[in-house]
Scaffold this active site. Structure first.
Site, mmCIF file in Angstrom:
data_model
loop_
_atom_site.group_PDB
_atom_site.id
_atom_site.type_symbol
_atom_site.label_atom_id
_atom_site.label_comp_id
_atom_site.label_asym_id
_atom_site.label_seq_id
_atom_site.Cartn_x
_atom_site.Cartn_y
_atom_site.Cartn_z
ATOM 1 N N TYR A 31 0.743 -0.876 0.185
ATOM 2 C CA TYR A 31 0.168 0.084 -0.067
ATOM 3 C C TYR A 31 0.565 0.772 0.254
ATOM 4 O O TYR A 31 0.130 1.950 -0.489
ATOM 5 C CB TYR A 31 -1.009 0.074 1.184
ATOM 6 C CG TYR A 31 -2.373 -1.139 1.071
ATOM 7 C CD1 TYR A 31 -3.141 -0.443 -0.245
ATOM 8 C CD2 TYR A 31 -1.833 -2.560 1.285
ATOM 9 C CE1 TYR A 31 -4.147 -0.978 -0.148
ATOM 10 C CE2 TYR A 31 -3.528 -3.401 0.765
ATOM 11 C CZ TYR A 31 -4.475 -2.253 0.341
ATOM 12 O OH TYR A 31 -5.968 -3.727 -0.494
ATOM 13 N N ARG A 83 1.480 1.466 -3.748
ATOM 14 C CA ARG A 83 0.395 2.403 -4.290
ATOM 15 C C ARG A 83 -0.102 3.595 -4.099
ATOM 16 O O ARG A 83 -0.311 4.579 -4.565
ATOM 17 C CB ARG A 83 -1.197 1.302 -4.457
ATOM 18 C CG ARG A 83 -0.886 -0.428 -4.359
ATOM 19 C CD ARG A 83 -1.047 -0.459 -5.424
ATOM 20 N NE ARG A 83 0.407 -0.625 -6.421
ATOM 21 C CZ ARG A 83 1.316 -0.472 -6.182
ATOM 22 N NH1 ARG A 83 1.519 -2.255 -5.757
ATOM 23 N NH2 ARG A 83 1.800 -0.379 -6.836
ATOM 24 N N GLN A 121 -15.806 3.743 -5.722
ATOM 25 C CA GLN A 121 -14.923 2.406 -5.383
ATOM 26 C C GLN A 121 -13.686 2.390 -5.629
ATOM 27 O O GLN A 121 -13.083 1.549 -4.900
ATOM 28 C CB GLN A 121 -15.378 1.879 -6.581
ATOM 29 C CG GLN A 121 -16.554 1.177 -6.394
ATOM 30 C CD GLN A 121 -17.057 -0.045 -7.227
ATOM 31 O OE1 GLN A 121 -17.087 -1.136 -7.296
ATOM 32 N NE2 GLN A 121 -17.602 0.432 -8.583
ATOM 33 N N ASP A 157 -8.066 6.189 -4.820
ATOM 34 C CA ASP A 157 -7.378 7.440 -4.489
ATOM 35 C C ASP A 157 -8.006 8.300 -4.600
ATOM 36 O O ASP A 157 -9.320 8.510 -4.258
ATOM 37 C CB ASP A 157 -6.382 7.249 -5.927
ATOM 38 C CG ASP A 157 -7.786 7.465 -7.237
ATOM 39 O OD1 ASP A 157 -8.879 8.301 -7.155
ATOM 40 O OD2 ASP A 157 -7.874 6.373 -8.440
ATOM 41 N N HIS A 208 -14.737 2.050 0.192
ATOM 42 C CA HIS A 208 -13.348 1.345 -0.017
ATOM 43 C C HIS A 208 -12.524 2.298 0.698
ATOM 44 O O HIS A 208 -10.932 1.651 0.587
ATOM 45 C CB HIS A 208 -12.993 0.835 -1.087
ATOM 46 C CG HIS A 208 -14.081 -0.125 -1.410
ATOM 47 N ND1 HIS A 208 -13.674 -0.214 -3.264
ATOM 48 C CD2 HIS A 208 -15.156 -0.734 -1.184
ATOM 49 C CE1 HIS A 208 -15.104 -1.075 -3.800
ATOM 50 N NE2 HIS A 208 -16.170 -1.446 -2.166
ATOM 51 N N GLY A 234 -16.996 3.860 -15.531
ATOM 52 C CA GLY A 234 -15.592 3.241 -15.710
ATOM 53 C C GLY A 234 -15.747 1.882 -14.075
ATOM 54 O O GLY A 234 -14.755 1.199 -14.137
ATOM 55 N N THR A 235 -17.238 1.599 -14.802
ATOM 56 C CA THR A 235 -17.233 -0.005 -13.793
ATOM 57 C C THR A 235 -17.674 -1.112 -14.117
ATOM 58 O O THR A 235 -18.598 -0.436 -14.840
ATOM 59 C CB THR A 235 -17.246 0.412 -12.295
ATOM 60 O OG1 THR A 235 -18.406 -0.987 -11.372
ATOM 61 C CG2 THR A 235 -18.686 1.123 -12.282
#
Length: 233
Positions: free
Chosen positions: A53, A56, A86, A89, A104, A170-171
């Site tokens: 993480y 990321r 979701q 960022d 999330h 975008g999902t």
């Protein structure tokens, strides 16, 4: 102003260079999900999870909001825009969007390993082993792992139920419980679906499909909405 509720997924962040979820091989940036994104992984190998993480987070801080993020932010001038994402960022916020609900979690914050409600901003990109919460326990990323509850799910469902316009960007609507949020949208509401691979969305003639990447499709949606808004005035 009309309430526009937007559900975004990995596709919008991918165009800023971020892979925010697993690929078709079940991997996330070359790691098995089970090794880096579950409570069991954290208990088994916290150093690996923290390092994953941290990497990321570094990538998120180096990334920039793209045209899709910015177009959604621009809609706030004429619509009551609520974004449900979701993604972990902060690109929506950096583009200027004010009302952003993270289903999330958000990678730029840490949380107590004892109480997930206790969170802290992270200075820089790294959570170090010596960083502790107020209970004297290690800090972990402020993200929802597989097998954990989604604290903001009920709030998101209530927002979807209030939508006058709804958009999915975008999902693939394949990850639950987030994918089930569309079931809370009123039946008479227009639904925009923007992706290179359009998922099924019920609604018949009320579904407006834009088969394009987010950076292309979102500005198209924004132009349509702005035009329709001007015609109503």
């Amino acid at each position: 102003m009309k309430k526009l509720v937007v559900l975004t997924g990995a596709g919008i962040s991918a165009e800023s260079g971020l892979q925010t979820f697993r690929d078709k091989g079940g991997l996330w940036e070359g790691y098995n999900i089970e090794d880096v994104a579950t409570p069991e992984a954290w208990q088994r190998n916290p150093d690996l999870v923290q390092r994953f993480y941290n990497e990321r987070r570094k990538g998120v801080l180096e990334a920039e909001p793209n045209a899709a993020h910015k177009a959604l932010a621009a809609l706030q001038k004429n619509f009551d825009v609520q974004i449900i994402t979701q993604n972990i960022d902060d690109l929506h916020e950096r583009a200027g969007s004010v009302n952003v609900l993270h289903l999330h979690g958000i990678i730029t914050r840490s949380q107590s390993d004892f109480d997930p409600a206790v969170t802290y901003p992270i200075d820089g990109w790294e959570i170090k082993a010596a960083d502790l919460c107020e209970y004297g326990l290690p800090l972990r990323p402020h993200v929802v792992w597989f097998g954990e509850a989604v604290p903001n799910l009920q709030i998101a469902a209530e927002l979807c139920a209030e939508a006058a316009i709804f958009a999915v960007i975008g999902t693939k609507l394949a990850v639950y419980p987030a994918a089930g949020l569309i079931d809370y949208v009123p039946d008479d509401v227009i639904r925009y679906v923007i992706d290179l691979d359009i998922p099924y969305v019920r609604g018949g003639a009320l579904v407006r499909k834009i088969e394009a990447p987010a950076t292309v499709g979102v500005p198209v949606m924004v132009a349509e909405l702005m035009d329709s808004n001007e015609q109503l005035q």
